[in-house]
Design a protein around this motif. Sequence first.
Motif, mmCIF file in Angstrom:
data_model
loop_
_atom_site.group_PDB
_atom_site.id
_atom_site.type_symbol
_atom_site.label_atom_id
_atom_site.label_comp_id
_atom_site.label_asym_id
_atom_site.label_seq_id
_atom_site.Cartn_x
_atom_site.Cartn_y
_atom_site.Cartn_z
ATOM 1 N N MET A 65 0.839 -1.187 0.000
ATOM 2 C CA MET A 65 0.000 0.000 0.000
ATOM 3 C C MET A 65 0.880 1.244 0.000
ATOM 4 O O MET A 65 1.922 1.278 0.656
ATOM 5 N N PHE B 113 0.531 5.569 0.568
ATOM 6 C CA PHE B 113 -0.380 6.415 1.332
ATOM 7 C C PHE B 113 -0.445 7.837 0.808
ATOM 8 O O PHE B 113 0.363 8.276 -0.003
ATOM 9 N N GLU C 44 -0.062 10.858 2.433
ATOM 10 C CA GLU C 44 0.928 11.880 2.752
ATOM 11 C C GLU C 44 2.299 11.249 2.933
ATOM 12 O O GLU C 44 2.614 10.723 3.979
ATOM 13 N N THR D 29 4.509 12.099 6.161
ATOM 14 C CA THR D 29 4.252 11.553 7.496
ATOM 15 C C THR D 29 4.224 10.026 7.477
ATOM 16 O O THR D 29 4.068 9.405 8.513
ATOM 17 N N SER D 30 4.376 9.439 6.288
ATOM 18 C CA SER D 30 4.298 7.978 6.208
ATOM 19 C C SER D 30 5.657 7.308 6.283
ATOM 20 O O SER D 30 5.755 6.094 6.224
ATOM 21 N N MET D 31 6.715 8.117 6.373
ATOM 22 C CA MET D 31 8.048 7.556 6.559
ATOM 23 C C MET D 31 8.469 7.854 7.989
ATOM 24 O O MET D 31 8.221 8.947 8.499
ATOM 25 N N MET E 193 8.287 5.796 -1.141
ATOM 26 C CA MET E 193 7.176 4.966 -0.655
ATOM 27 C C MET E 193 6.804 3.915 -1.693
ATOM 28 O O MET E 193 6.546 2.757 -1.370
ATOM 29 N N ILE F 209 9.408 1.217 -1.739
ATOM 30 C CA ILE F 209 9.240 0.243 -0.659
ATOM 31 C C ILE F 209 8.078 -0.696 -0.994
ATOM 32 O O ILE F 209 8.179 -1.912 -0.835
#
Lengths: 331, 313
Positions: free
Chosen positions: A97, A99, A101, A104-106, A167, A170
Amino acid sequence: MADSNILEIIDLRTHFFTDEGVVKAVDGVNLTVPEGESVGLVGESGSGKSMTAFSILRLIPDPPGKIVSGQILLRGQDLLKLPERQMRSIRGKKISMIFQEPSTSMNPSFTIGSQIEEAIRFHQEGRASDVREKALAVLRSVKIPDPRRILSQYPHELSGGMLQRVMIAIAISCEPDLLICDEPTTALDVSTQAQIITLLNELRSQRKTSFLFITHDLGVLSWICTYAAVMYAGKIVEYADIRSLIRTPRHPYTRALIGASPRLDCDRDALSSIPGTVPNLIEPPAGCRFHPRCGRAETICSSQTPSLKEEERGHWVACFTERNGDGAENA
Amino acid sequence: MTRYILGRVIQMVPVLFGVLLLVFSITNIIPGDPVLLMLDVKYSEKEYKEMQAYLGLDKPLYIQFYNHVKGVLKGNLGKSIRTREPVTKKILERFPSTFVLALAAMLIVVIVSIPVGVIAALKQNSKIDYICMIGAEIGISMPIFWLGIMMILLFSLYLGWLPAGGRGEPPDLLHLIMPAFCLATPYMAMTARLTRSCMLEVLRENYIVAARSRGFPEWQIVLRHALRNAMIPVVTNLGLQLSRLLGGALVIEVVFRWPGMGALAYDAIMERDYPVLMGVVLIVAVIFILVNLVVDLSYTFFDPRIRYDTRKG
């Protein structure tokens, strides 16, 4: 619909048990993602799009949320019946998945490299040097310049667009079968949005990954998706291939949504807006949930709930006014 | 980094000067005359004058202060009025005791309260959470001198398990248990509550959801992804607490007759032994500032967003 589906959601209900009452965020959703295709899930804020996505990975915060019923079949295997341990080997490996933002997701405390390598190491065997090479390779595949330097940088040192690429890197590092994108471009500026969408399109055609793409932007939707489902107040109201959905929308809500979107190719003074607001999901309106805001509502709409029916080949609609004489059914 | 540390050390100078001035003023403002304490109950005017001159207290205050500062700069903290021993020697004798006590208390705080806070956060609103937080509430509410006395009553007088005071000859762990635990109690409670709330906040962050979406097991998410970020404010607070522990140690050392700097300061106040008192306060201030510097530097380890040099990234 295509012959083989990678993902099939059957009558999914995800409810949140709050002090004010039960919020029926996802209430009887049926949705399929055909193998190798990109399915868009579109709707206003609060329509339950993201909660549907989180339900697939079983990441609903519990309490207060709970998947109360339904089936989520990944190549025929019901994810809702899996023990947590097995579910963990699905997350990030079979289904990934990205995300909304990226900033703020790392995790702010770890380098980009350690976060990519952590994901790779978790799902795949390999020596440390192999893991590092793999991390560099995925960074290259998302077109990050100077990937070796990026590996040792921290999230705060990168721009939003770059972080979203990380992101994505990953998410694809373990070659998932299905990639869920939860409004991945919403927090980015327009030119970066275009780059990210182009990148995702390329990855999809190269890797044959299936997409579930959540957005409220019809422009983004038509750019990346082959099929689209329109969601309203916890239910799917229309499902079709993207061309017929945009050109010949059948559900009044879809029409209103398209009417509310800006287009470059037609000259309009003002965008239309949909009267009213998204209903309260603790006590949703009886019957069709859109009827209080619908210009074409009939008496039947306020008493009975329309179910999703294939009105044309491959075009599914949940609306009484679109139906020719087959009457209502209780749901 | 070196520049930053150097800057901070230079900043210490005015702060320490202020501390010296403040303590000197207070010792001269509060009632009580050290000269009288040194004399017999019956004394003559001449004896008083002689003793005053002997102690160097006959000179004007600013001269006394000047002499004191001059001594400090040379590393000489003066001599005790009572025993005529060098203050430095007295402090050095007592410092290890206080250091051991503060360190033991800090260890108890870290070992007990961080796991308690984490568990309470993970089991939010469960029975375990309530028990932990009620325990913390009680810990914060109890004055430590009262807790110390109650512990002596229970464990020393009634049960006879632990010694009531002193450090033991030679110093042993058994004597350390009660004072260290007692000193740690309020800080344990505060740290547990802070850890819990920081942990709850971090667990709601997007990157935690993102980590879950990658399939990591819960322990890895808690210990690797959440704890490190939740520790940033906790470490700040622990640093401040370590400084405050030294103040708490004064009370505890008196209650448990622990032969540390706190007890030394207490005796110095009682005996109007001002050079000793000023020496202790100065050393505590230096420790306080150094601890804060170490805490500030430790942020760079916990939070990579903090850098003290202007190196380009």
